[in-house]
Design a protein around this motif. Structure first.
Motif, PDB file in Angstrom:
ATOM      1  N   GLU A   1       0.751  -1.193  -0.096  1.00 39.17           N
ATOM      2  CA  GLU A   1      -0.228   0.045  -0.141  1.00 39.17           C
ATOM      3  C   GLU A   1       0.947   1.255  -0.169  1.00 39.17           C
ATOM      4  O   GLU A   1       0.456   2.180  -0.835  1.00 39.17           O
ATOM      5  CB  GLU A   1      -0.983   0.197   1.212  1.00 39.17           C
ATOM      6  CG  GLU A   1      -1.816  -1.196   1.295  1.00 39.17           C
ATOM      7  CD  GLU A   1      -3.013  -1.159   2.598  1.00 39.17           C
ATOM      8  OE1 GLU A   1      -2.588  -0.327   3.347  1.00 39.17           O
ATOM      9  OE2 GLU A   1      -3.756  -1.850   2.476  1.00 39.17           O
ATOM     10  N   ASN A   2       2.108   1.139   0.747  1.00 35.98           N
ATOM     11  CA  ASN A   2       2.955   2.226   0.783  1.00 35.98           C
ATOM     12  C   ASN A   2       3.575   2.500  -0.601  1.00 35.98           C
ATOM     13  O   ASN A   2       3.699   3.547  -1.142  1.00 35.98           O
ATOM     14  CB  ASN A   2       4.052   2.060   1.693  1.00 35.98           C
ATOM     15  CG  ASN A   2       3.322   2.186   3.301  1.00 35.98           C
ATOM     16  OD1 ASN A   2       2.632   3.105   3.383  1.00 35.98           O
ATOM     17  ND2 ASN A   2       4.056   1.519   3.960  1.00 35.98           N
ATOM     18  N   VAL A   3       3.905   1.351  -0.982  1.00 37.20           N
ATOM     19  CA  VAL A   3       4.545   1.463  -2.803  1.00 37.20           C
ATOM     20  C   VAL A   3       3.332   2.300  -3.436  1.00 37.20           C
ATOM     21  O   VAL A   3       4.036   3.080  -4.208  1.00 37.20           O
ATOM     22  CB  VAL A   3       4.945   0.245  -3.060  1.00 37.20           C
ATOM     23  CG1 VAL A   3       5.090   0.169  -4.341  1.00 37.20           C
ATOM     24  CG2 VAL A   3       6.107  -0.374  -2.214  1.00 37.20           C
ATOM     25  N   GLU A   4       2.454   1.952  -3.546  1.00 37.71           N
ATOM     26  CA  GLU A   4       1.128   2.711  -4.161  1.00 37.71           C
ATOM     27  C   GLU A   4       0.976   4.097  -3.969  1.00 37.71           C
ATOM     28  O   GLU A   4       1.000   4.989  -4.750  1.00 37.71           O
ATOM     29  CB  GLU A   4      -0.111   1.946  -4.129  1.00 37.71           C
ATOM     30  CG  GLU A   4      -1.331   2.320  -4.979  1.00 37.71           C
ATOM     31  CD  GLU A   4      -0.904   1.982  -6.659  1.00 37.71           C
ATOM     32  OE1 GLU A   4      -1.109   2.631  -7.484  1.00 37.71           O
ATOM     33  OE2 GLU A   4      -0.055   0.993  -6.798  1.00 37.71           O
ATOM     34  N   LYS A   5       1.351   4.298  -2.685  1.00 39.54           N
ATOM     35  CA  LYS A   5       1.184   5.683  -2.211  1.00 39.54           C
ATOM     36  C   LYS A   5       2.297   6.423  -2.573  1.00 39.54           C
ATOM     37  O   LYS A   5       2.129   7.713  -3.190  1.00 39.54           O
ATOM     38  CB  LYS A   5       1.150   5.668  -0.508  1.00 39.54           C
ATOM     39  CG  LYS A   5       1.088   7.121   0.025  1.00 39.54           C
ATOM     40  CD  LYS A   5       1.110   7.093   1.481  1.00 39.54           C
ATOM     41  CE  LYS A   5       1.064   8.466   2.139  1.00 39.54           C
ATOM     42  NZ  LYS A   5       1.088   8.164   3.657  1.00 39.54           N
ATOM     43  N   HIS A   6       3.572   6.047  -2.754  1.00 35.82           N
ATOM     44  CA  HIS A   6       4.731   6.554  -2.987  1.00 35.82           C
ATOM     45  C   HIS A   6       4.517   6.784  -4.738  1.00 35.82           C
ATOM     46  O   HIS A   6       5.114   7.935  -5.208  1.00 35.82           O
ATOM     47  CB  HIS A   6       6.126   5.800  -2.978  1.00 35.82           C
ATOM     48  CG  HIS A   6       6.288   5.722  -1.245  1.00 35.82           C
ATOM     49  ND1 HIS A   6       6.068   7.144  -0.499  1.00 35.82           N
ATOM     50  CD2 HIS A   6       6.682   4.684  -0.495  1.00 35.82           C
ATOM     51  CE1 HIS A   6       6.302   6.496   0.835  1.00 35.82           C
ATOM     52  NE2 HIS A   6       6.899   5.277   0.722  1.00 35.82           N
TER      53      HIS A   6
ATOM     54  N   LYS B   1      11.072   2.617  -3.560  1.00 37.65           N
ATOM     55  CA  LYS B   1      12.449   1.508  -3.644  1.00 37.65           C
ATOM     56  C   LYS B   1      12.505   0.528  -2.351  1.00 37.65           C
ATOM     57  O   LYS B   1      12.744  -0.416  -2.571  1.00 37.65           O
ATOM     58  CB  LYS B   1      13.264   2.005  -4.253  1.00 37.65           C
ATOM     59  CG  LYS B   1      14.646   1.045  -4.671  1.00 37.65           C
ATOM     60  CD  LYS B   1      15.666   1.898  -5.494  1.00 37.65           C
ATOM     61  CE  LYS B   1      16.793   0.702  -5.920  1.00 37.65           C
ATOM     62  NZ  LYS B   1      17.778   1.377  -6.375  1.00 37.65           N
ATOM     63  N   GLN B   2      12.789   1.276  -1.521  1.00 31.80           N
ATOM     64  CA  GLN B   2      12.958   0.908  -0.241  1.00 31.80           C
ATOM     65  C   GLN B   2      11.716  -0.280   0.150  1.00 31.80           C
ATOM     66  O   GLN B   2      12.008  -1.299   0.827  1.00 31.80           O
ATOM     67  CB  GLN B   2      12.998   1.816   0.762  1.00 31.80           C
ATOM     68  CG  GLN B   2      14.336   2.669   0.710  1.00 31.80           C
ATOM     69  CD  GLN B   2      14.420   3.705   1.840  1.00 31.80           C
ATOM     70  OE1 GLN B   2      13.436   4.115   2.695  1.00 31.80           O
ATOM     71  NE2 GLN B   2      15.578   4.680   1.624  1.00 31.80           N
ATOM     72  N   LYS B   3      10.694   0.175   0.084  1.00 25.62           N
ATOM     73  CA  LYS B   3       9.277  -0.567   0.263  1.00 25.62           C
ATOM     74  C   LYS B   3       9.483  -1.885  -0.628  1.00 25.62           C
ATOM     75  O   LYS B   3       9.066  -2.822  -0.273  1.00 25.62           O
ATOM     76  CB  LYS B   3       8.132   0.129   0.124  1.00 25.62           C
ATOM     77  CG  LYS B   3       8.028   1.450   1.004  1.00 25.62           C
ATOM     78  CD  LYS B   3       7.905   1.057   2.531  1.00 25.62           C
ATOM     79  CE  LYS B   3       7.611   2.052   3.354  1.00 25.62           C
ATOM     80  NZ  LYS B   3       8.644   3.169   3.617  1.00 25.62           N
ATOM     81  N   MET B   4       9.833  -1.671  -1.896  1.00 23.52           N
ATOM     82  CA  MET B   4       9.887  -2.814  -2.896  1.00 23.52           C
ATOM     83  C   MET B   4      10.823  -3.849  -2.316  1.00 23.52           C
ATOM     84  O   MET B   4      10.742  -5.052  -2.324  1.00 23.52           O
ATOM     85  CB  MET B   4      10.084  -2.462  -4.041  1.00 23.52           C
ATOM     86  CG  MET B   4       8.854  -1.450  -4.776  1.00 23.52           C
ATOM     87  SD  MET B   4       7.692  -2.382  -5.188  1.00 23.52           S
ATOM     88  CE  MET B   4       8.103  -3.609  -6.420  1.00 23.52           C
TER      89      MET B   4
ATOM     90  N   LEU C   1      10.840  16.236  -4.917  1.00 18.11           N
ATOM     91  CA  LEU C   1       9.823  15.336  -4.293  1.00 18.11           C
ATOM     92  C   LEU C   1       9.582  14.281  -4.985  1.00 18.11           C
ATOM     93  O   LEU C   1       9.364  13.134  -4.304  1.00 18.11           O
ATOM     94  CB  LEU C   1       8.512  16.152  -3.963  1.00 18.11           C
ATOM     95  CG  LEU C   1       8.827  17.596  -3.165  1.00 18.11           C
ATOM     96  CD1 LEU C   1       7.524  18.333  -3.089  1.00 18.11           C
ATOM     97  CD2 LEU C   1       9.229  17.164  -1.778  1.00 18.11           C
ATOM     98  N   ALA C   2       9.634  14.165  -6.141  1.00 13.30           N
ATOM     99  CA  ALA C   2       9.337  13.096  -6.976  1.00 13.30           C
ATOM    100  C   ALA C   2      10.402  11.899  -6.613  1.00 13.30           C
ATOM    101  O   ALA C   2      10.114  10.835  -6.566  1.00 13.30           O
ATOM    102  CB  ALA C   2       9.138  13.457  -8.309  1.00 13.30           C
ATOM    103  N   ARG C   3      11.650  12.406  -6.546  1.00 14.33           N
ATOM    104  CA  ARG C   3      12.638  11.550  -6.383  1.00 14.33           C
ATOM    105  C   ARG C   3      12.670  10.988  -4.994  1.00 14.33           C
ATOM    106  O   ARG C   3      12.990   9.704  -4.880  1.00 14.33           O
ATOM    107  CB  ARG C   3      14.062  12.454  -6.613  1.00 14.33           C
ATOM    108  CG  ARG C   3      15.348  11.442  -6.417  1.00 14.33           C
ATOM    109  CD  ARG C   3      16.707  12.472  -6.709  1.00 14.33           C
ATOM    110  NE  ARG C   3      16.457  12.731  -8.167  1.00 14.33           N
ATOM    111  CZ  ARG C   3      16.986  12.198  -8.980  1.00 14.33           C
ATOM    112  NH1 ARG C   3      17.464  11.110  -8.864  1.00 14.33           N
ATOM    113  NH2 ARG C   3      17.133  12.794 -10.191  1.00 14.33           N
ATOM    114  N   GLN C   4      12.242  11.861  -4.079  1.00 19.20           N
ATOM    115  CA  GLN C   4      12.319  11.264  -2.731  1.00 19.20           C
ATOM    116  C   GLN C   4      11.225  10.301  -2.589  1.00 19.20           C
ATOM    117  O   GLN C   4      11.300   9.219  -2.009  1.00 19.20           O
ATOM    118  CB  GLN C   4      11.760  12.322  -1.603  1.00 19.20           C
ATOM    119  CG  GLN C   4      13.089  13.415  -1.526  1.00 19.20           C
ATOM    120  CD  GLN C   4      12.591  14.340  -0.650  1.00 19.20           C
ATOM    121  OE1 GLN C   4      11.577  14.372   0.039  1.00 19.20           O
ATOM    122  NE2 GLN C   4      13.562  15.542  -0.210  1.00 19.20           N
TER     123      GLN C   4
END
Length: 286
Positions: A66-71, A95-98, A86-89
């Motif tokens: 869900e966080n990945v989708e949010k990011h 990527k971390q979540k993945m 901001l897009a890069r962050q």
């Protein structure tokens, strides 16, 4: 040591205990069966714990997804706002979540693999427990049948401890009965012989022998008296018969003499002869 190996070891040890123990095999078999059931419950508990841990990882994975989708959404919004930073962050966080999701998926796969193995072992153990339960009941039935057959055989042959006690009781009762019968026969014999009367009397053996001799003398005296009386009566009758015969003979002779002297007439009878005849007649009457 694996679960199945431990279970097999428990079964073998319990079966050996059954063979080598003097206790009731049925109790030992039941104890072994309960131990195996406890082992099965432990396996089921381990599977449940493993499944719980896997579910937690799956929940955590869904949250990361869900966080990945949010990011992703944040990165798109930042691009629309010309905020490349901001897009890069947002993409870095994605990527971390993945990466975390990949780790979780690997852990979840391992847990699933372990769970599948445990479930398979659990099913195998459960099948063996059911097989052992069937054998256990069969062995218990065989043991109970053998025990019943042994008891019946002991009862029929008198080889058992209880039958030995019964046999001894019957033997003792038979001996006491024979002793009582012999005692009763002895009492009857003593009663017939008059021993009880002698035992109740206060006279000793000498007194009884003297009384017996006195009684014999009294009997002999009475017998002699009877013989004397019988002899006296016989002599009187013989004397009377002899006197009668003499009187008749004398009368005949006198008559013959008188007739011869007087030529057959009895007028001149001898007074002396008549007197003698009278005396003889009087003696006879007496």
């Amino acid at each position: 040591m694996g679960i199945l190996s431990r279970a097999s070891y428990v079964v073998r040890s319990k079966l050996n205990a059954v063979l080598n123990s003097a206790e009731d095999p049925s109790e030992q078999l039941d104890y072994s069966y309960e131990q195996l059931r406890d082992q099965l419950q432990d396996v089921k508990g381990g599977i449940a714990d493993l499944t719980t841990q896997k579910k937690r990882l799956e929940i955590q994975k869904r949250r990361l997804e869900e966080n990945v989708e949010k990011h992703n959404d944040q990165a798109r919004e930042a691009v629309r706002q010309d905020r490349e930073d901001l897009a890069r962050q947002a993409l870095e966080k994605k990527k971390q979540k993945m990466t975390q999701i990949e780790d979780l998926e690997s852990q979840i796969a391992e847990l699933q693999n372990t769970q599948d193995q445990l479930v398979e072992k659990k099913n195998t153990l459960q099948g063996r427990i059911e097989e052992f339960r069937t054998k256990k009941e069969s062995m218990k039935a065989r043991y109970e049948a053998a025990e019943a057959s042994t008891r019946v055989s002991e009862a029929m042959t008198g080889a058992g401890d209880e039958m030995e006690d019964v046999s001894r009781s019957i033997e003792r009762a038979n001996e006491r009965t024979e002793d009582m019968e012999a005692r009763a026969a002895a009492m009857d014999e003593l009663e017939e012989s008059g021993a009880f009367e002698d035992a109740l009397s206060d006279k000793d053996q000498l007194d009884r022998e003297l009384e017996s001799l006195s009684s014999d003398r009294e009997v002999d005296a009475e017998l002699e008296t009877l013989q004397a009386e019988m002899g006296a009566d016989g002599g009187s009758e013989t004397a009377s018969e002899s006197a009668s015969e003499e009187v008749e003979s004398a009368t005949t002779e006198v008559d013959a003499t008188s007739n011869g002297a007087n030529g057959g007439s009895d007028e001149s009878a001898d007074p002396a002869v008549e007197a003698e005849l009278e005396e003889l007649q009087n003696d006879e009457d007496t």
